[in-house]
Design a protein around this motif. Structure first.
Motif, PDB file in Angstrom:
ATOM      1  N   ASP A 387      -6.104  -2.065  -8.929  1.00 40.91           N
ATOM      2  CA  ASP A 387      -5.961  -2.102  -7.476  1.00 40.91           C
ATOM      3  C   ASP A 387      -6.650  -0.884  -6.860  1.00 40.91           C
ATOM      4  N   GLN A 388      -7.818  -1.105  -6.244  1.00 36.43           N
ATOM      5  CA  GLN A 388      -8.544  -0.048  -5.552  1.00 36.43           C
ATOM      6  C   GLN A 388      -8.275  -0.071  -4.055  1.00 36.43           C
ATOM      7  N   PHE A 389      -7.841  -1.201  -3.545  1.00 37.13           N
ATOM      8  CA  PHE A 389      -7.705  -1.382  -2.105  1.00 37.13           C
ATOM      9  C   PHE A 389      -6.687  -0.434  -1.493  1.00 37.13           C
ATOM     10  N   HIS A 390      -5.595  -0.148  -2.196  1.00 38.91           N
ATOM     11  CA  HIS A 390      -4.515   0.650  -1.612  1.00 38.91           C
ATOM     12  C   HIS A 390      -4.651   2.128  -1.914  1.00 38.91           C
ATOM     13  N   SER A 391      -5.856   2.551  -2.251  1.00 33.14           N
ATOM     14  CA  SER A 391      -6.113   3.967  -2.504  1.00 33.14           C
ATOM     15  C   SER A 391      -6.763   4.594  -1.280  1.00 33.14           C
ATOM     16  N   ILE A 392      -6.208   5.706  -0.829  1.00 30.20           N
ATOM     17  CA  ILE A 392      -6.782   6.464   0.291  1.00 30.20           C
ATOM     18  C   ILE A 392      -7.135   7.849  -0.238  1.00 30.20           C
ATOM     19  N   LYS A 393      -8.253   8.373   0.212  1.00 31.99           N
ATOM     20  CA  LYS A 393      -8.642   9.710  -0.222  1.00 31.99           C
ATOM     21  C   LYS A 393      -9.234  10.456   0.969  1.00 31.99           C
ATOM     22  N   TYR A 394      -9.425  11.748   0.778  1.00 32.34           N
ATOM     23  CA  TYR A 394     -10.154  12.529   1.774  1.00 32.34           C
ATOM     24  C   TYR A 394     -11.643  12.261   1.631  1.00 32.34           C
ATOM     25  N   PRO A 395     -12.393  12.176   2.749  1.00 36.14           N
ATOM     26  CA  PRO A 395     -11.951  12.021   4.129  1.00 36.14           C
ATOM     27  C   PRO A 395     -11.670  10.553   4.454  1.00 36.14           C
ATOM     28  N   LEU A 455      -2.694  -3.371 -12.536  1.00 36.80           N
ATOM     29  CA  LEU A 455      -2.499  -1.939 -12.761  1.00 36.80           C
ATOM     30  C   LEU A 455      -2.633  -1.195 -11.441  1.00 36.80           C
ATOM     31  N   MET A 456      -1.543  -0.533 -11.026  1.00 40.82           N
ATOM     32  CA  MET A 456      -1.500   0.172  -9.751  1.00 40.82           C
ATOM     33  C   MET A 456      -1.206   1.650 -10.024  1.00 40.82           C
ATOM     34  N   VAL A 457      -2.201   2.515  -9.767  1.00 37.20           N
ATOM     35  CA  VAL A 457      -2.101   3.927 -10.119  1.00 37.20           C
ATOM     36  C   VAL A 457      -2.380   4.799  -8.896  1.00 37.20           C
ATOM     37  N   ASP A 458      -1.433   5.674  -8.572  1.00 40.68           N
ATOM     38  CA  ASP A 458      -1.645   6.711  -7.554  1.00 40.68           C
ATOM     39  C   ASP A 458      -2.122   6.116  -6.229  1.00 40.68           C
ATOM     40  N   LEU A 459      -1.340   5.216  -5.659  1.00 42.25           N
ATOM     41  CA  LEU A 459      -1.744   4.513  -4.443  1.00 42.25           C
ATOM     42  C   LEU A 459      -1.079   5.115  -3.214  1.00 42.25           C
ATOM     43  N   GLU A 460      -1.855   5.193  -2.119  1.00 44.38           N
ATOM     44  CA  GLU A 460      -1.372   5.874  -0.919  1.00 44.38           C
ATOM     45  C   GLU A 460      -1.222   4.982   0.296  1.00 44.38           C
ATOM     46  N   ASP A 461      -1.699   3.750   0.246  1.00 46.12           N
ATOM     47  CA  ASP A 461      -1.691   2.907   1.440  1.00 46.12           C
ATOM     48  C   ASP A 461      -0.426   2.050   1.512  1.00 46.12           C
ATOM     49  N   GLU A 462      -0.300   1.331   2.626  1.00 46.48           N
ATOM     50  CA  GLU A 462       0.818   0.418   2.842  1.00 46.48           C
ATOM     51  C   GLU A 462       0.460  -0.967   2.293  1.00 46.48           C
ATOM     52  N   TYR A 463       1.370  -1.939   2.499  1.00 48.06           N
ATOM     53  CA  TYR A 463       1.170  -3.299   1.992  1.00 48.06           C
ATOM     54  C   TYR A 463       1.498  -4.313   3.076  1.00 48.06           C
ATOM     55  N   PHE A 464       0.650  -5.340   3.168  1.00 47.99           N
ATOM     56  CA  PHE A 464       0.938  -6.433   4.072  1.00 47.99           C
ATOM     57  C   PHE A 464       2.184  -7.178   3.574  1.00 47.99           C
ATOM     58  N   PRO A 465       2.991  -7.732   4.483  1.00 46.64           N
ATOM     59  CA  PRO A 465       4.139  -8.541   4.035  1.00 46.64           C
ATOM     60  C   PRO A 465       3.721  -9.684   3.126  1.00 46.64           C
ATOM     61  N   GLU A 466       2.539 -10.267   3.387  1.00 46.11           N
ATOM     62  CA  GLU A 466       2.052 -11.353   2.538  1.00 46.11           C
ATOM     63  C   GLU A 466       1.776 -10.868   1.117  1.00 46.11           C
ATOM     64  N   THR A 671      -4.440   5.393  11.432  1.00 40.46           N
ATOM     65  CA  THR A 671      -5.775   5.971  11.496  1.00 40.46           C
ATOM     66  C   THR A 671      -6.473   5.948  10.141  1.00 40.46           C
ATOM     67  N   TYR A 672      -5.689   6.044   9.080  1.00 37.17           N
ATOM     68  CA  TYR A 672      -6.264   6.162   7.748  1.00 37.17           C
ATOM     69  C   TYR A 672      -6.044   4.915   6.890  1.00 37.17           C
ATOM     70  N   SER A 673      -5.204   4.018   7.360  1.00 38.41           N
ATOM     71  CA  SER A 673      -4.783   2.887   6.553  1.00 38.41           C
ATOM     72  C   SER A 673      -5.727   1.705   6.705  1.00 38.41           C
ATOM     73  N   SER A 674      -5.859   0.919   5.622  1.00 34.35           N
ATOM     74  CA  SER A 674      -6.565  -0.356   5.670  1.00 34.35           C
ATOM     75  C   SER A 674      -5.607  -1.506   5.921  1.00 34.35           C
ATOM     76  N   VAL A 675      -4.336  -1.186   6.135  1.00 30.81           N
ATOM     77  CA  VAL A 675      -3.307  -2.208   6.316  1.00 30.81           C
ATOM     78  C   VAL A 675      -2.687  -2.135   7.706  1.00 30.81           C
ATOM     79  N   ASN A 720     -10.055   4.474  14.859  1.00 33.70           N
ATOM     80  CA  ASN A 720      -9.712   3.301  14.060  1.00 33.70           C
ATOM     81  C   ASN A 720     -10.926   2.401  13.902  1.00 33.70           C
ATOM     82  N   PHE A 721     -10.939   1.597  12.856  1.00 29.16           N
ATOM     83  CA  PHE A 721     -11.975   0.579  12.725  1.00 29.16           C
ATOM     84  C   PHE A 721     -11.379  -0.633  12.056  1.00 29.16           C
TER      85      PHE A 721
END
Length: 803
Positions: A387-395, A455-466, A671-675, A720-721
């Motif tokens: 799972d790469q999608f829920h990883s956030i990093k600087y910047p 495999l979910m390692v060191d993830l920083e983002d949120e999750y959609f209810p779906e 501001t930083y989330s993809s979710v 935001n984008f």
């Protein structure tokens, strides 16, 4: 990285027939760059200083500019755009790639930009210097894949240079290697007749000469050496007969060329997998601006080549001098049992506006050779989805490091990718017979029946209810294995890590901890599992295997029937940590940190620390533990120690809801989330992609720009984008039109597709607004004159009456 003496070294190298060379000595763009090899004075500098220096370089018509500087902030918009302006002004920029090696994903900006010649370091034995930063570039993560950097390597260890006072001194660092290449560039410029320089020499043609003339070293991979060791004579031969053209770098992707083609050569293709992405750079020596004339084409060398499906993503406008071409490669379903090799080449046609005195466009056809290995689709138990999608990093956000024991690097900026700071783990899993695929889209975008473990390692983002609902069903009903490696999360500690950054003149606060534990707890709630907010440290062993728990968290909830392991660890969460000092607490207990659970048809394994998998700041690895957890989650193989009767829970571990970690209320996480605040979309790295759609449509807000890669990136901190694109009806009911994204276009304006040419661009972006403004001034001036005339007439009438 070295001292101000780099300037003296470069002056020695530049005793050639080039007068206009600007040397920026060793400094740092901000306090965020790590100086692991600098034995002397550490210096901090500001973006504004470099903007002044760059403006000076442009104003004085420099030819070559060397920067022995760097930092991790590739979203420093004023800095990045000024670099684009530098190269668009036909100044050849050479820059050190950084001294954060041997860690991967540590490329420094601006050397990681495609229009800049990024230089790594080697020793006199042609070995990559340990301090030299490694690729890949991380601009494109999570929805894409990084570019190859450095471009070339040069000698950078124990190089003799002049002292500031008198005599000589031995110097080491990519800050030394970079001016060596800058000196080579100047020598190459000097041998080109002045009458031909304007037509032949530019940042792209010089990079073509360097990478095509470089000597490939045996041993290092492409993300360590780029094209190889720079070769002055070979590059001279290329320039001597050079004609303006476009090319692709790297020009070959060969799965038989290991280890150079790592990581691609480490895992063959097979049907049913997530797309394998190879991101190349287009070098356009024909002009500062160029266009892709027609979609790239795949030309198979034999009939088996028709089993390969390639979806291309590429830059609409090549500017300045460079663009990207990304290959998304998949084996068609009819190749599920095929084993062998596929060969062919990819061609793309590029054109640029004609030069003065030429009648038509300049045109060139680029070629990329492809040699791939293919195997039959592996069994489900051997396939792992990362799972790469829920990883956030600087910047753009302040994402703190995972291990609070590390005090010289406050940011988690290495990409958290299988091929950056988890590259050793990737190699280990391949050696163990596993196949690992990367998902850069939500969890709703994969077929769980194809994979043994998520495999979910060191993830920083949120999750959609779906996502939460689907994962629960995937584990319980379809038998998907789930393995989670978490990290620390403590609000008090995050508050104490707040600091004031002199460069941005603002307070920086972590947007989350090492991992987003409140979000993970939501994801795992249906399994009866939750992590706590302790920060645990200590050494322990399982079955003779030594492990180090480094700033990990505890398991606060766990159901009965599972297997739970506890160890005597030090809890430092009460005293917290500052940005430079970890204040250890004194309380000891035996918190639970490892849990294994069978639930429905699936199996779940959780561990509270990912530091033992991350090669960035690892003390001891826990690959042995990961393999045992994967054996359990994928194949239901139970290690007798991990599943001993002493570790089985006959009653659940319960923690009140109000005692579990809570989200921060003082941070705008969207501001930083993809979710948060975004749409649930399957991107181009998922199996639900609709092939045939070129590029993305972006809702452009503020200063959003599409950068090298293929996903929308927000260059303005705090903006935001949202990324929108065509996808199956199951995820989206209709196409929503939106503005076209721009590609590296702030300096010259917004380029929207090929049909917009430079005269039209200048007219629409500058002449028309200037004309409107001038018209407004004329109208105001006319009104003022009319009023003045009326006043004079009124005065004249009064005088006549009095007379």
């Amino acid at each position: 990285m070295t001292t101000w003496a780099m300037g003296h070294l470069l002056l020695v190298l530049l005793l050639v027939r080039i007068q206009n060379v600007l040397v920026l000595p060793q400094t740092r763009k901000s306090m965020l760059s790590e100086c692991s090899q600098m034995p002397s004075l550490l210096q901090v500098s500001y973006t504004s200083w470099f903007l002044d220096a760059f403006n000076y370089a442009i104003a004085t018509n420099m030819d070559v500019l060397n920067l022995s500087i760097g930092g991790p902030d590739y979203l420093d918009l004023p800095f990045v755009e000024k670099v684009w302006e530098i190269t668009a002004s036909n100044i050849i920029m050479v820059s050190a790639i950084g001294n954060d090696g041997p860690l991967y994903g540590t490329l420094n900006n601006p050397a990681d930009q495609s229009d800049v010649i990024g230089v790594g370091g080697i020793d006199y034995d042609d070995h990559i210097a340990s301090f030299s930063s490694r690729g890949m570039s991380t601009w494109e993560i999570p929805h894409g894949y990084g570019r190859v950097k450095p471009d070339v390597v040069a000698y950078g260890r124990d190089i003799m240079g002049s002292k500031i006072s008198t005599g000589c001194k031995s110097l080491s660092g990519t800050s030394v290697a970079s001016p060596v290449v800058a000196g080579i560039v100047c020598l190459l410029v000097s041998v080109i007749p002045e009458a031909r320089r304007k037509d032949l020499l530019n940042p792209a043609s010089m990079k073509q000469a360097l990478v095509e003339g470089a000597a490939k070293l045996s041993g290092p991979n492409m993300y360590e050496q780029g094209a190889g060791r720079v070769d002055l004579l070979e590059s001279y031969e290329i320039l001597k007969s050079y004609h303006p053209r476009a090319s692709i770098f790297p020009s070959i992707l060969d799965y038989n060329d290991c280890p150079y083609s790592w990581p691609f050569c480490r895992q063959p293709l097979y049907a049913g997998a997530m797309p394998v992405i190879f991101n190349t750079t287009i070098l356009n020596g024909m002009g500062v601006i160029g266009y892709i004339e027609s979609p790239p084409t795949w030309h198979p060398a034999n009939e088996e080549g028709n089993l390969l499906s390639i979806h291309f993503k590429y830059t609409d406008v090549i500017w300045p001098w460079t663009g990207y071409l990304a290959l998304h490669m998949q084996i068609k379903e009819e190749g599920a049992q095929f084993a062998g090799e596929i060969e062919g080449n990819v061609t793309v046609k590029v054109y640029s506006p004609s030069a003065p005195g030429e009648s038509g466009h300049r045109r060139s056809t680029c070629s990329l050779q492809v040699k791939l290995k293919v195997v039959p689709t592996p069994p489900r138990a051997k396939r792992i989805l990362w799972d790469q999608f829920h990883s956030i990093k600087y910047p753009p956000g302040y994402i703190p490091r995972d291990s609070l024991d590390v005090r010289n690097d406050i940011l988690d900026w290495h990409g958290d990718h299988l091929h950056t700071n988890f590259h050793i783990m990737f190699n280990m899993l391949r050696d163990a017979g596993y196949y690992i695929e990367t998902l850069g889209s939500p969890l709703t975008c994969f077929d769980a029946q194809q994979y043994g473990t998520l495999l979910m390692v060191d993830l920083e983002d949120e999750y959609f209810p779906e996502e939460i609902e689907k994962l629960r069903n995937d584990v319980i009903n379809t038998g998907l294995g789930l393995v989670v490696f978490a990290e620390w999360y403590n609000v008090d500690t995050m508050v104490k890590m707040r600091f004031f950054d002199d460069n941005t003149r603002s307070w920086w606060t972590p947007v989350t901890g090492g991992a987003n534990i409140p979000a993970l707890n939501n994801l795992l709630a249906s399994f009866g599992i939750a992590f706590g907010d302790k920060i645990l440290n200590g050494d322990f062993s399982i079955d003779g295997e030594q492990s180090r728990y480094a700033s990990g968290t505890n398991i606060a909830r766990f159901p009965a029937g599972g297997f739970l392991h506890s160890f005597p660890l030090l809890d430092s969460s009460e005293s917290g940590a500052t940005q430079n000092l970890l204040l250890t607490g004194s309380s000891k207990e035996d918190p639970a940190v490892l849990g294994l659970l069978e639930i429905g048809e699936g199996r779940v394994g959780v561990y509270g620390d990912s530091n033992c998998l991350d090669s960035s700041h690892m003390v001891t690895n826990c690959y042995w533990l990961l393999k045992k957890m994967l054996d359990f989650s994928s194949s239901n193989i139970k290690d007798p120690v991990l599943f001993s009767k002493f570790s089985k829970r006959y009653s659940p571990v319960i923690t009140d809801e109000n005692q579990l970690p809570s989200r921060r209320t003082d941070v705008n996480f969207s501001t930083y989330s993809s979710v948060i605040g975004k749409e649930l979309i399957c991107e181009s790295d998922s199996r639900y992609e609709v092939w045939g759609t070129k590029g993305y449509n972006l809702h452009v807000r503020g200063r959003n720009r599409r950068l090298p890669g293929y996903h929308g990136i927000d260059l303005g901190r705090g903006l935001n984008f949202t990324v929108e694109k065509t996808r199956p009806a199951r995820w989206r009911s209709a196409w929503k039109g939106s503005e076209l994204s721009s590609s590296r276009s702030k300096y010259l304006g917004v380029f929207n597709r090929d049909e917009i040419d430079m005269p039209f661009l200048v007219a629409t972006r500058w002449i028309v607004p200037a004309g409107v403004a001038a018209s407004g001034v004329l109208v105001l001036l006319s009104i003022w004159r009319i009023r003045q005339r009326r006043r004079r007439r009124r005065r004249g009438s009064g005088s006549n009456r009095l007379a």
